[in-house]
Design a protein around this motif. Structure first.
Motif, PDB file in Angstrom:
ATOM      1  N   ARG A 167      27.089  54.009  43.219  1.00  0.00           N
ATOM      2  CA  ARG A 167      25.878  54.047  44.037  1.00  0.00           C
ATOM      3  C   ARG A 167      25.312  52.631  44.172  1.00  0.00           C
ATOM      4  N   LYS A 168      24.356  52.481  45.046  1.00  0.00           N
ATOM      5  CA  LYS A 168      23.655  51.209  45.200  1.00  0.00           C
ATOM      6  C   LYS A 168      23.056  50.798  43.854  1.00  0.00           C
ATOM      7  N   GLY A 169      23.277  49.545  43.486  1.00  0.00           N
ATOM      8  CA  GLY A 169      22.759  49.054  42.203  1.00  0.00           C
ATOM      9  C   GLY A 169      23.775  49.103  41.079  1.00  0.00           C
ATOM     10  N   ASP A 170      24.914  49.785  41.304  1.00  0.00           N
ATOM     11  CA  ASP A 170      25.969  49.809  40.296  1.00  0.00           C
ATOM     12  C   ASP A 170      26.813  48.533  40.378  1.00  0.00           C
ATOM     13  N   TYR A 204      35.774  51.665  47.900  1.00  0.00           N
ATOM     14  CA  TYR A 204      34.373  51.343  47.583  1.00  0.00           C
ATOM     15  C   TYR A 204      33.824  50.186  48.418  1.00  0.00           C
ATOM     16  N   GLN A 205      34.699  49.528  49.145  1.00  0.00           N
ATOM     17  CA  GLN A 205      34.305  48.375  49.958  1.00  0.00           C
ATOM     18  C   GLN A 205      33.705  47.252  49.114  1.00  0.00           C
ATOM     19  N   VAL A 206      34.305  47.030  47.958  1.00  0.00           N
ATOM     20  CA  VAL A 206      33.898  45.936  47.084  1.00  0.00           C
ATOM     21  C   VAL A 206      35.097  45.525  46.236  1.00  0.00           C
ATOM     22  N   LYS A 207      35.250  44.251  46.021  1.00  0.00           N
ATOM     23  CA  LYS A 207      36.385  43.741  45.250  1.00  0.00           C
ATOM     24  C   LYS A 207      36.180  44.031  43.762  1.00  0.00           C
ATOM     25  N   PRO A 208      37.150  44.682  43.133  1.00  0.00           N
ATOM     26  CA  PRO A 208      37.019  44.988  41.701  1.00  0.00           C
ATOM     27  C   PRO A 208      37.070  43.737  40.829  1.00  0.00           C
ATOM     28  N   ILE A 209      36.642  43.902  39.601  1.00  0.00           N
ATOM     29  CA  ILE A 209      36.722  42.876  38.559  1.00  0.00           C
ATOM     30  C   ILE A 209      37.912  43.228  37.669  1.00  0.00           C
ATOM     31  N   ILE A 210      38.591  42.216  37.151  1.00  0.00           N
ATOM     32  CA  ILE A 210      39.714  42.456  36.244  1.00  0.00           C
ATOM     33  C   ILE A 210      39.299  42.097  34.818  1.00  0.00           C
ATOM     34  N   GLN A 277      22.035  40.913  39.645  1.00  0.00           N
ATOM     35  CA  GLN A 277      21.600  41.843  40.695  1.00  0.00           C
ATOM     36  C   GLN A 277      22.401  41.623  41.976  1.00  0.00           C
ATOM     37  N   TYR A 278      22.692  40.375  42.310  1.00  0.00           N
ATOM     38  CA  TYR A 278      23.487  40.076  43.505  1.00  0.00           C
ATOM     39  C   TYR A 278      24.919  40.630  43.382  1.00  0.00           C
ATOM     40  N   LEU A 279      25.391  40.756  42.150  1.00  0.00           N
ATOM     41  CA  LEU A 279      26.749  41.256  41.926  1.00  0.00           C
ATOM     42  C   LEU A 279      26.858  42.754  42.200  1.00  0.00           C
ATOM     43  N   THR A 280      25.759  43.477  42.095  1.00  0.00           N
ATOM     44  CA  THR A 280      25.785  44.931  42.251  1.00  0.00           C
ATOM     45  C   THR A 280      26.012  45.349  43.698  1.00  0.00           C
ATOM     46  N   LEU A 281      26.357  46.613  43.875  1.00  0.00           N
ATOM     47  CA  LEU A 281      26.622  47.160  45.204  1.00  0.00           C
ATOM     48  C   LEU A 281      25.332  47.279  46.001  1.00  0.00           C
ATOM     49  N   ASN A 282      25.393  46.914  47.284  1.00  0.00           N
ATOM     50  CA  ASN A 282      24.234  47.033  48.155  1.00  0.00           C
ATOM     51  C   ASN A 282      24.256  48.388  48.874  1.00  0.00           C
TER      52      ASN A 282
END
Length: 282
Positions: A167-170, A204-210, A277-282
């Motif tokens: 969700r937004k904020g995750d 998810y339309q966001v690049k994952p972290i490894i 906060q900028y790293l989280t999903l918008n």
């Protein structure tokens, strides 16, 4: 008439010299050990004072005395008190009282938590649903997948997607890779990792972290996955530097956290609360 046999005494100077050399070498070694211990004690003086009670009201009983790793934890967290501290958990932490999850080592605020969601192509962490819902109210949360290198990568991606609703904020999804494949070359492992990452990114339309340990990162992932951000595990007692190319540093697996029984992994995000906060999903 018998001639008197004249025997000459061997000089004792060599024995004396070797004796004194041995004595001096022992003194030098002892002095070096003393200086080494003194240097370590001085370096970790804040942590030692804290855990001996000078910076805390807690009374230490011998059976509950803190491990030497706790002193390092305090030292590292004090050094990076301008960064953001977080934890990561799985079913191995048992039932967590998320309302009480506030501090590491009774002193440093916790602001985010990564929660294990899935393992391989078909396993779901048995505490994921509870941890996922309960952590939302108090912390910035994120989910991670433990990758099994000998299982199909797309099936593993589908397992994560099926069970994790971001969700937004995750925080972005995380791929945890720590193990080497048994029956395939490293190039096949890399291809599988890329398939997982691309599938999850598209969903998810966001690049994952490894997530991985430093040795695995340096040997196999750093060059071929340079367009991804890395969460690095390094628990080495003498490592106290957060590297520039580490998005997150998992510096210990033996920390004390309020609301959780037993040891907990603790992480430092390489940035400010606003940057997190900028790293989280918008």
């Amino acid at each position: 008439m018998k001639k008197r046999r004249i025997t000459s005494r061997k000089p004792t100077s060599r024995k004396k010299n070797s004796f004194w050399k041995s004595k001096i070498s022992h003194y030098i070694l002892g002095g070096f050990c003393f200086l080494l211990l003194f240097g370590i004690g001085f370096h970790y003086r804040n942590g030692l004072l804290y855990y001996l009670g000078f910076k805390s009201d807690k009374i230490l009983e011998s059976k509950e005395s803190k491990r030497i790793s706790d002193v390092r934890n305090y030292s590292v967290l004090s050094t990076y008190d301008d960064k953001v501290v977080g934890i990561d958990v799985s079913q191995y932490q048992g039932k967590i009282d998320w309302k009480s999850v506030r501090l590491v080592e009774n002193n440093f605020p916790i602001r985010f938590a990564f929660i294990r969601a899935t393992v391989g192509k078909d396993k779901v962490d048995c505490e994921f649903e509870t941890n996922w819902k309960s952590s939302k109210a108090t912390l910035i949360r994120g989910a991670y997948h433990y990758y099994r290198p000998n299982e199909n990568s797309l099936e593993q991606a589908n397992n994560f997607i099926k069970n994790v609703k971001l969700r937004k904020g995750d925080l972005p999804p995380v791929l945890d890779i720590e193990a080497m494949p048994k029956n395939q070359p490293i190039d096949s492992l890399k291809a599988g990792l890329k398939r997982w990452l691309e599938k999850v990114d598209a969903h998810y339309q966001v690049k994952p972290i490894i997530y991985t340990n430093e040795k695995f990162y340096e040997a196999f992932l750093k060059e071929d996955f340079s367009n991804y951000q890395f969460w690095i595990a390094n628990y080495n007692f003498f490592v106290e530097t957060l590297q520039d190319d580490w998005l997150i540093w998992q510096f210990t697996e033996k920390a004390t956290v309020s609301g959780i029984d037993g040891n907990v992994d603790v992480n430092i995000y390489n940035g400010s609360p606003k940057m997190l906060q900028y790293l989280t999903l918008n």
